[in-house]
Design a protein around this motif. Structure first.
Motif, PDB file in Angstrom:
ATOM      1  N   SER A 148       0.889  -1.309   0.205  1.00 26.07           N
ATOM      2  CA  SER A 148      -0.060  -0.019  -0.020  1.00 26.07           C
ATOM      3  C   SER A 148       0.775   1.221   0.020  1.00 26.07           C
ATOM      4  CB  SER A 148      -0.771  -0.077   1.317  1.00 26.07           C
ATOM      5  OG  SER A 148      -0.250   0.033   2.403  1.00 26.07           O
ATOM      6  N   SER A 149       0.257   2.393  -0.298  1.00 28.40           N
ATOM      7  CA  SER A 149       1.184   3.682  -0.474  1.00 28.40           C
ATOM      8  C   SER A 149       0.198   4.865  -0.506  1.00 28.40           C
ATOM      9  CB  SER A 149       1.954   3.632  -1.499  1.00 28.40           C
ATOM     10  OG  SER A 149       1.190   3.648  -3.071  1.00 28.40           O
ATOM     11  N   THR A 150       0.806   5.951  -0.117  1.00 33.43           N
ATOM     12  CA  THR A 150       0.170   7.148  -0.006  1.00 33.43           C
ATOM     13  C   THR A 150       1.052   8.315  -0.626  1.00 33.43           C
ATOM     14  OG1 THR A 150       1.059   7.671   2.241  1.00 33.43           O
ATOM     15  CG2 THR A 150      -1.487   6.871   1.929  1.00 33.43           C
ATOM     16  N   ALA A 151       0.682   9.335  -0.894  1.00 34.52           N
ATOM     17  CA  ALA A 151       1.692  10.408  -1.415  1.00 34.52           C
ATOM     18  C   ALA A 151       1.129  11.616  -0.595  1.00 34.52           C
ATOM     19  CB  ALA A 151       1.472  10.542  -2.821  1.00 34.52           C
ATOM     20  N   GLY A 152       2.141  12.481  -0.128  1.00 30.55           N
ATOM     21  CA  GLY A 152       1.710  13.790   0.474  1.00 30.55           C
ATOM     22  C   GLY A 152       0.988  14.625  -0.300  1.00 30.55           C
ATOM     23  N   ASP A 153       1.410  14.667  -1.651  1.00 35.72           N
ATOM     24  CA  ASP A 153       0.649  15.427  -2.646  1.00 35.72           C
ATOM     25  C   ASP A 153      -0.957  15.149  -2.816  1.00 35.72           C
ATOM     26  OD1 ASP A 153       2.792  17.329  -3.103  1.00 35.72           O
ATOM     27  OD2 ASP A 153       3.607  15.975  -4.620  1.00 35.72           O
ATOM     28  N   ALA A 154      -1.286  13.960  -2.533  1.00 35.92           N
ATOM     29  CA  ALA A 154      -2.473  13.373  -2.599  1.00 35.92           C
ATOM     30  C   ALA A 154      -3.411  13.144  -1.392  1.00 35.92           C
ATOM     31  CB  ALA A 154      -2.505  12.244  -3.421  1.00 35.92           C
ATOM     32  N   PHE A 155      -3.442  14.238  -0.691  1.00 36.20           N
ATOM     33  CA  PHE A 155      -4.154  13.853   0.760  1.00 36.20           C
ATOM     34  C   PHE A 155      -5.315  13.276   0.682  1.00 36.20           C
ATOM     35  CE2 PHE A 155      -6.212  14.980   4.458  1.00 36.20           C
ATOM     36  CZ  PHE A 155      -5.254  15.271   5.618  1.00 36.20           C
ATOM     37  N   GLY A 156      -5.630  12.361   1.347  1.00 38.22           N
ATOM     38  CA  GLY A 156      -6.975  11.549   1.272  1.00 38.22           C
ATOM     39  C   GLY A 156      -6.972  10.357   0.556  1.00 38.22           C
ATOM     40  N   ALA A 157      -5.670   9.932  -0.288  1.00 37.30           N
ATOM     41  CA  ALA A 157      -5.988   8.808  -1.080  1.00 37.30           C
ATOM     42  C   ALA A 157      -4.925   7.752  -0.804  1.00 37.30           C
ATOM     43  CB  ALA A 157      -5.831   9.292  -2.518  1.00 37.30           C
ATOM     44  N   LEU A 158      -5.230   6.563  -1.072  1.00 40.48           N
ATOM     45  CA  LEU A 158      -4.335   5.453  -0.757  1.00 40.48           C
ATOM     46  C   LEU A 158      -4.300   4.389  -1.958  1.00 40.48           C
ATOM     47  CD1 LEU A 158      -5.351   2.429   0.647  1.00 40.48           C
ATOM     48  CD2 LEU A 158      -5.947   4.182   2.350  1.00 40.48           C
ATOM     49  N   THR A 159      -3.273   3.680  -2.285  1.00 33.34           N
ATOM     50  CA  THR A 159      -3.359   2.509  -3.191  1.00 33.34           C
ATOM     51  C   THR A 159      -3.131   1.271  -2.208  1.00 33.34           C
ATOM     52  OG1 THR A 159      -1.070   2.523  -3.570  1.00 33.34           O
ATOM     53  CG2 THR A 159      -2.285   4.066  -4.926  1.00 33.34           C
ATOM     54  N   ALA A 160      -3.751   0.236  -2.623  1.00 29.55           N
ATOM     55  CA  ALA A 160      -3.616  -0.956  -1.751  1.00 29.55           C
ATOM     56  C   ALA A 160      -3.738  -2.244  -2.642  1.00 29.55           C
ATOM     57  CB  ALA A 160      -4.594  -0.978  -0.890  1.00 29.55           C
ATOM     58  N   SER A 161      -3.095  -3.121  -2.378  1.00 32.32           N
ATOM     59  CA  SER A 161      -3.137  -4.387  -3.151  1.00 32.32           C
ATOM     60  C   SER A 161      -4.261  -5.148  -2.354  1.00 32.32           C
ATOM     61  CB  SER A 161      -1.876  -5.330  -3.267  1.00 32.32           C
ATOM     62  OG  SER A 161      -1.547  -5.602  -1.805  1.00 32.32           O
ATOM     63  N   ARG A 162      -4.928  -6.215  -3.175  1.00 36.14           N
ATOM     64  CA  ARG A 162      -6.086  -6.894  -2.544  1.00 36.14           C
ATOM     65  C   ARG A 162      -5.442  -7.738  -1.129  1.00 36.14           C
ATOM     66  NH1 ARG A 162      -8.477 -11.736  -5.915  1.00 36.14           N
ATOM     67  NH2 ARG A 162      -8.944  -9.933  -7.344  1.00 36.14           N
ATOM     68  N   PRO A 163      -6.142  -7.403  -0.149  1.00 37.26           N
ATOM     69  CA  PRO A 163      -5.748  -7.898   1.379  1.00 37.26           C
ATOM     70  C   PRO A 163      -6.120  -9.472   1.322  1.00 37.26           C
ATOM     71  CG  PRO A 163      -7.796  -7.119   1.371  1.00 37.26           C
ATOM     72  CD  PRO A 163      -7.476  -6.609  -0.029  1.00 37.26           C
ATOM     73  N   ASP A 164      -5.468  -9.957   2.269  1.00 30.62           N
ATOM     74  CA  ASP A 164      -5.850 -11.487   2.422  1.00 30.62           C
ATOM     75  C   ASP A 164      -7.053 -11.492   3.251  1.00 30.62           C
ATOM     76  OD1 ASP A 164      -3.285 -12.118   1.520  1.00 30.62           O
ATOM     77  OD2 ASP A 164      -2.210 -11.705   3.637  1.00 30.62           O
ATOM     78  N   ASP A 165      -7.406 -10.372   4.132  1.00 30.08           N
ATOM     79  CA  ASP A 165      -8.715 -10.474   4.911  1.00 30.08           C
ATOM     80  C   ASP A 165      -8.930  -9.332   5.490  1.00 30.08           C
ATOM     81  OD1 ASP A 165      -7.168 -10.027   7.232  1.00 30.08           O
ATOM     82  OD2 ASP A 165      -6.422 -12.412   7.503  1.00 30.08           O
TER      83      ASP A 165
END
Length: 648
Positions: free
Chosen positions: A310-327
Motif C-alpha cells: 500500500s502507499s500514499t503521497a503527501g501531494d494526494a491528501f486523502g488517497a491510498l493505493t492498496a493491493s487486494r488484502p488477505d482478509d
C-alpha cells in the motif's frame, strides 16, 4: 480565480504553512491549533484535526495552481508549441477561464474537484513538469492540458454550458470526479471535445461520441462512472471512492485508467465494508479522522500472501493505493497505516520535522528501518515510525475482539510492531537532524509506545515476534554493513595461522554499504504468520518454492521453512550445508544464528550471528577469495564470538 485562490482560508494559532517556494508575503499563514499539534504528536487526531489539515491543504493547492499559471504565463502556451497534429489544441488559458467560471457559479462543485486527492497529485506534478522535470511519459501538453479535464468536470457539476478540448489517453477520456469516456481511438495521445449543457455531457473524438447525463453514476455505452461506495450506516457511515479511472490516482507516477471488472469491484466493496466496521469498533478515533479525510482507495495488483502493498503521497491528501488484502483485518490495519502517513504528511506541509544532513547523498545518514529491506533517511524513517505506531495501536485493540482462530495472529502483530516501533524510536531520539517539532513528535510517540510495552502477550506469540524482529535486523546487517577492510584482512591472517581469537579491530564500527540486491528480509515474520494461521497447512511443503506466485514465500529457502516448522536441528544442517558452498544467500547467516539459539554448546556462535552477521559474511568471503575454500560456518562464528580454536 487567481486572486481568490491566494486569499481564502482560515488560520488559527500554532504552526505556519510553507508553500513550496510560491509564498506571498502579504498573506496570512495557516496555523495548526495547539490541541491539533498535541494530538498529532501522539499519533492521534480526530476529525477536527483533519479539518485543520485539509484547510491548509486547500490553500496549498490554490498556491500550486497559481504557481503553475505563473510558470506557463512566462512564455508561449505549451499547447501552441506541441499541438496534436490535425486536432483541436488543448488551450490552457481556455481551461483556466472555464474553471474560474465554475468556481463562481458553484463553489461547492469547484471544491469537490479541487480537493480530490488526484487533483493534488496532478497539480504538484504539473508544476514540476512546467519547470522542466518529467514524471510520466505523456507529452507536456497532455500533462498541462489535464486542467481542461478538471475544468470540464467542475463546469458539468456546476451546471454550466460550455465546450472545451481535453486530452485523450489511448482512447480514454478521464473526467475527474465524474468518470471516464471510452472512444475508438488507438492513438497514445490525442484530444476530444467535451460539450456540456445543463450537466449533460457529449464527449466527441476521433471516430466516436459518448453522451452521459447527470448524475453521471449510471454506466452507459462508452462511459465508466466513478464508483462511490457507502461504508457502514447511520452515524458510522463513510463514503469512499473506489478509484480506477483517474490517471493521477497512483504515485509517484501516474498510470492509465483501468476500469475494474465488476466482480473485482464487488469483492472490494465487501472487503472495505468489513474493514470499515472493524476500524469503527477497534480504533474509533482513527475512524473519525478517516471519515473526514480518507477520500479514495485505488486497488493495485495482488501480492504474495502476508505481503500486501500500500502507499500514499503527501501531494494526494486523502488517497491510498492498496493491493487486494488477505482478509478484512489486514485491510483495516492498512487503512490505519496509510492514514497515519496522510496525517503526518499534512503536518509536514506545515512545518518540517527534520533538517537535511550535511551531505545528503552520504550513506552514513541512512538508518535501519525494521519494515523495509533498504536503509532509510531520517525523514522516511519518521514516516514509518508514525505509520506503524498506528498499526500497533490497531492490533492492540483488535486482539481483544478477534475470534479464537484469529487471536494468535493479532497478538503476534501487536507484539512485533510494538517491538519494532519501540526500538526505532529509541534509535532516533535526540538525532541531530530533528527540528524542535520533530523532537516533540518523537518524544510524544516514545511516551505513547512506552505505555504499551508492559502489555501482556501470550508466550508463544511473543517469542515468535521477538524472533522475527531479531531475524530481520540480523539479515539487514548482513546485507548492508561491512567491517573495516583492513580488519577483515587481519582476521583472515589470524584464522589461517590458528590464532585463538579474532583481532580486536574487527569489532570496530562497520560501514554502511547499501546492498541494492537485498530482498524479502521479512521472511521470518511471513513464515510465522503462516504457522499461526494454519500450523499444519500446505505452506510447510510449498513455502520453500521461493516463489510467492506458486504458493511459496519469496526469499525463503528450505532451511528457513524447517526453522519455522520447529525443526532447529534440520534447519541447522541445511544452513551449514548452504553456507559452506559458493553463492550462499547472505540472509542464511541470520537463519543459522536462530537455528543455533537453543543449543547450549553454540550460544556464543548464535549470539555473534544474530548481532554481527556482517563479520561472518565478510570473513567467509575473504577466506574464499584467499584460499578458494569456505570455512565451516559454525566454527567460524564460534571463533569470531569467543576466540575458539580454528584450523588453518
Amino acid at each position: 480565480m487567481a486572486a481568490e485562490a491566494t486569499q481564502r482560508g482560515d488560520h488559527a494559532q500554532g504552526h505556519r504553512v510553507r508553500d513550496d517556494g510560491v509564498r506571498r508575503e502579504h498573506l496570512p499563514f495557516h496555523r495548526l491549533s495547539e490541541a491539533g499539534v498535541l494530538a498529532l504528536a501522539r499519533g492521534d487526531g480526530g476529525g477536527d484535526v483533519v479539518a485543520e489539515l485539509l484547510n491548509a491543504e486547500r490553500s496549498r493547492r490554490l498556491l500550486l495552481l497559481r504557481a503553475l499559471d505563473d510558470e506557463l504565463s512566462r512564455g508561449a502556451p505549451p499547447a501552441r508549441r506541441a499541438e496534436p497534429v490535425g486536432e483541436r489544441p488543448v488551450r490552457y488559458a481556455e481551461a483556466w477561464t472555464l474553471l474560474t467560471r465554475a468556481q463562481h457559479r458553484s463553489p461547492e462543485a469547484f471544491e469537490d474537484v479541487l480537493m480530490s486527492p488526484n487533483t493534488g497529485m496532478w497539480v504538484s506534478l504539473a508544476v514540476r513538469r512546467a519547470r522542466g522535470r518529467a514524471y510520466e511519459e505523456a507529452p507536456r501538453w497532455v500533462v498541462v492540458g489535464h486542467l481542461a479535464a478538471l475544468a470540464a468536470a467542475a463546469a458539468a457539476r456546476a451546471g454550466l454550458d460550455f465546450s472545451i478540448t481535453v486530452p485523450v489517453r489511448g482512447g480514454l477520456v478521464p473526467l475527474p470526479t465524474l468518470g471516464c469516456a471510452v472512444l475508438p481511438d488507438g492513438k497514445a495521445w490525442s484530444t476530444a471535445r467535451v460539450t456540456g449543457h445543463g450537466g449533460r455531457l457529449r464527449i466527441s473524438g476521433s471516430g466516436g461520441e459518448v453522451e452521459v447525463a447527470p448524475p453521471w453514476d449510471v454506466r452507459v455505452p462508452g462511459w465508466h462512472p466513478r464508483r462511490l461506495l457507502t461504508l457502514g450506516s447511520g452515524e458510522g457511515a463513510k463514503t469512499l471512492v473506489l478509484e480506477d479511472l483517474d490517471p493521477y490516482r497512483t504515485f509517484p507516477r501516474p498510470s492509465e485508467p483501468r476500469p475494474l471488472p465488476e466482480p473485482e469491484a464487488e469483492l472490494w466493496r465487501s472487503l472495505l465494508a468489513g474493514a470499515w466496521d472493524t476500524v469503527l469498533r477497534d480504533d474509533p478515533e482513527s475512524a473519525e479522522a478517516m471519515r473526514r479525510g480518507l477520500m479514495s482507495l485505488t486497488p493495485t495488483e495482488s501480492r504474495e500472501r502476508f505481503r500486501p502493498h500500500s502507499s500514499t503521497a503527501g501531494d494526494a491528501f486523502g488517497a491510498l493505493t492498496a493491493s487486494r488484502p488477505d482478509d478484512v483485518a489486514q485491510l483495516a490495519a492498512t487503512l490505519v497505516h496509510e492514514f497515519q502517513h496522510t496525517k503526518l504528511g499534512g503536518l509536514m506541509h506545515l512545518e518540517a520535522l527534520t533538517v537535511p544532513p550535511p551531505q545528503p547523498s552520504s550513506p552514513e545518514h541512512l538508518l535501519y528501518a525494521p519494515w523495509r529491506d533498504d536503509p532509510r533517511p531520517l525523514g522516511g524513517l519518521l514516516q514509518g515510525i508514525y505509520a506503524f505506531l498506528g498499526v500497533t495501536r490497531f492490533w492492540r485493540a483488535h486482539r481483544q475482539a478477534a475470534t479464537p482462530a484469529d487471536a494468535p495472529t493479532a497478538h503476534f502483530e501487536f507484539a512485533l510492531w510494538r517491538t519494532q516501533v519501540w526500538s526505532t524510536l529509541n534509535a532516533v531520539r535526540g538525532h541531530e537532524q530533528l527540528t524542535p517539532l520533530g523532537r516533540r513528535v518523537v518524544e510524544s510517540l516514545h511516551a505513547r509506545c512506552a505505555e504499551w510495552m508492559a502489555d501482556e502477550v501470550p508466550a508463544a506469540e511473543l517469542r515468535l515476534a521477538q524472533e522475527a524482529a531479531e531475524d530481520h535486523l540480523a539479515r539487514w546487517r548482513a546485507h548492508h554493513l561491512r567491517p573495516p577492510a583492513a580488519a577483515v584482512d587481519e582476521a583472515v591472517r589470524a584464522w589461517r595461522h590458528g590464532a585463538a581469537r579474532p583481532p580486536a579491530s574487527l569489532a570496530a564500527e562497520p560501514m554502511l554499504v547499501p546492498d541494492t540486491e537485498a530482498r524479502f528480509l521479512d521472511g521470518a515474520a511471513v513464515l510465522a504468520r503462516h504457522h499461526l494461521g494454519d500450523p499444519d497447512g500446505t505452506w510447510r511443503h510449498t513455502a520453500a518454492h521461493d516463489d510467492g506466485d506458486a504458493g511459496g514465500v519469496d526469499g525463503a529457502g528450505p532451511a528457513d521453512v524447517l526453522l519455522a516448522r520447529g525443526d532447529s536441528a534440520g534447519a541447522r544442517a541445511a544452513y551449514v550445508d548452504r553456507l559452506a558452498r559458493k553463492g550462499a544467500p547472505v540472509s542464511a547467516w541470520a537463519g543459522l544464528g536462530r537455528a543455533l539459539a537453543d543449543d547450549p554448546a553454540h550460544r556464543a556462535a548464535s549470539w555473534l550471528l544474530l548481532r554481527h552477521p556482517e563479520r561472518a559474511r565478510a570473513l567467509q568471503d575473504a577466506l574464499e577469495a584467499a584460499t578458494g575454500r569456505r570455512a565451516d560456518p559454525v566454527d567460524l562464528a564460534a571463533w569470531l564470538a569467543s576466540g575458539g580454536t580454528a584450523e588453518s
